[in-house]
Design an enzyme around this catalytic site. Structure first.
Site, PDB file in Angstrom:
ATOM      1  N   SER A  63      16.828  -9.245 -51.791  1.00  0.00           N
ATOM      2  CA  SER A  63      17.882  -9.107 -50.782  1.00  0.00           C
ATOM      3  C   SER A  63      19.160  -8.630 -51.474  1.00  0.00           C
ATOM      4  O   SER A  63      19.288  -8.769 -52.693  1.00  0.00           O
ATOM      5  CB  SER A  63      18.186 -10.446 -50.099  1.00  0.00           C
ATOM      6  OG  SER A  63      17.013 -11.031 -49.576  1.00  0.00           O
ATOM      7  N   HIS A  68      31.343  -0.686 -49.650  1.00  0.00           N
ATOM      8  CA  HIS A  68      32.135   0.400 -50.225  1.00  0.00           C
ATOM      9  C   HIS A  68      33.373   0.520 -49.336  1.00  0.00           C
ATOM     10  O   HIS A  68      33.240   0.590 -48.107  1.00  0.00           O
ATOM     11  CB  HIS A  68      31.358   1.720 -50.200  1.00  0.00           C
ATOM     12  CG  HIS A  68      30.070   1.697 -50.975  1.00  0.00           C
ATOM     13  ND1 HIS A  68      30.019   1.630 -52.354  1.00  0.00           N
ATOM     14  CD2 HIS A  68      28.775   1.730 -50.579  1.00  0.00           C
ATOM     15  CE1 HIS A  68      28.751   1.638 -52.755  1.00  0.00           C
ATOM     16  NE2 HIS A  68      27.975   1.687 -51.687  1.00  0.00           N
ATOM     17  N   CYS A  83      15.529 -10.540 -46.964  1.00  0.00           N
ATOM     18  CA  CYS A  83      14.096 -10.706 -46.708  1.00  0.00           C
ATOM     19  C   CYS A  83      13.782 -12.165 -46.448  1.00  0.00           C
ATOM     20  O   CYS A  83      14.520 -13.052 -46.887  1.00  0.00           O
ATOM     21  CB  CYS A  83      13.290 -10.231 -47.905  1.00  0.00           C
ATOM     22  SG  CYS A  83      13.272  -8.453 -47.953  1.00  0.00           S
TER      23      CYS A  83
END
Lengths: 135, 135
Positions: A63, A68, A83
Site C-alpha cells: 500500500s 505532489h 490493499c
C-alpha cells in the site's frame, strides 16, 4: 494476501499554498493520514522541488500514499492505495484534504485487483466531486 | 511547473511468478522503466513481504512509479505517474509489462491536473485492455 485494494486518485483545488510548500507539515499530514487510515508505516520520503512544491511518499506493505503539490496553483495530486480489508483509505484521504484546506476535490475510487470470470485482473472505477466549506 | 501529468494505472495478469518475487529483478525493471520513460531517478525503495511478493517504488520529482506484486496469482498492480511533457510514461509501462511477462493488462490512463473552465483541477479517464503474445 488478497489482491483486492482500494485506490483513491484525488485532484485537490483551492488548497492553502503555505501548507502545500511546508515540507515538515506535509510529513506530519502523511503520518496522521496513515494513522486515520489504519495503515502501518514502513517509510516516508519527502522532496522539495524548485521553484516551489513538495513530493511526499508514505510506504506500507502493498500500500502507499503519495502527494505532489503545486503551491502556486493551490493544487495537489493525491493517491492513497490500500490493499486488504483492514485499512480505511477514505479516512486517510479526508484527513489530507482537511489539513491542506482544500475547497474542492475531484475524486476517483479505483477498486483494484478484481478478478473477472475469466480469471483476469481488472479494476472498477467510480468518480465524484466534493465541495468543502471554508474552515 | 505545469500541473498536468499522465498517470497509468495497470492491472497485469498472467505474469511470471519467478520475476514477481525476485526483488533484485524488480529493482532492475524499475530502473530501466524510468530510463525508457525518460525519467530522472531520485530514489528507489523495495520491500519483500510475507509469504511472497514485492513492493517497489521509484521516485522522481513530481512523478513516481510503483509496483505491488502477488506471485501466487501471477498478478501485479502498477502505477506510472509522470508530470510535465518531457517523460514518456507509456514506454515505462510497456517496459514493465514486457519484463514481468504479462499476458494481459487492463490499463487506465488518467490525465491529471487538468484545469476546467471554473479554474478547478480535475482528471480525464480512458481505459483499455491489452493482450500480449507469449514471448
Amino acid at each position: 494476501m488478497d489482491t483486492k485494494g482500494l485506490h483513491y486518485i484525488v485532484e485537490a483545488s483551492g488548497c492553502d499554498p503555505k501548507v502545500l510548500e511546508d515540507i515538515d507539515k506535509i510529513k506530519e499530514i502523511l503520518i496522521n493520514a496513515a494513522r486515520a487510515g489504519k495503515m502501518d508505516i514502513r517509510s516516508i520520503h519527502l522532496y522539495r522541488f524548485t521553484p516551489r512544491g513538495v513530493s511526499g511518499f508514505l510506504i506500507v506493505t502493498s500500500s502507499h500514499i503519495s502527494i505532489h503539490t503545486w503551491p502556486e496553483n493551490g493544487y495537489a495530486a493525491i493517491d492513497v492505495y490500500i490493499c486488504g480489508e483492514e485499512g480505511d483509505p477514505e479516512k486517510a484521504v479526508q484527513h489530507i484534504l482537511k489539513e491542506i484546506k482544500a475547497s474542492y476535490a475531484h475524486v476517483t475510487e479505483v477498486e483494484r485487483g478484481v478478478k473477472d470470470e475469466e480469471g483476469i485482473y481488472t479494476h472498477v472505477i467510480v468518480s465524484w466531486d466534493e465541495v468543502f466549506k471554508p474552515q
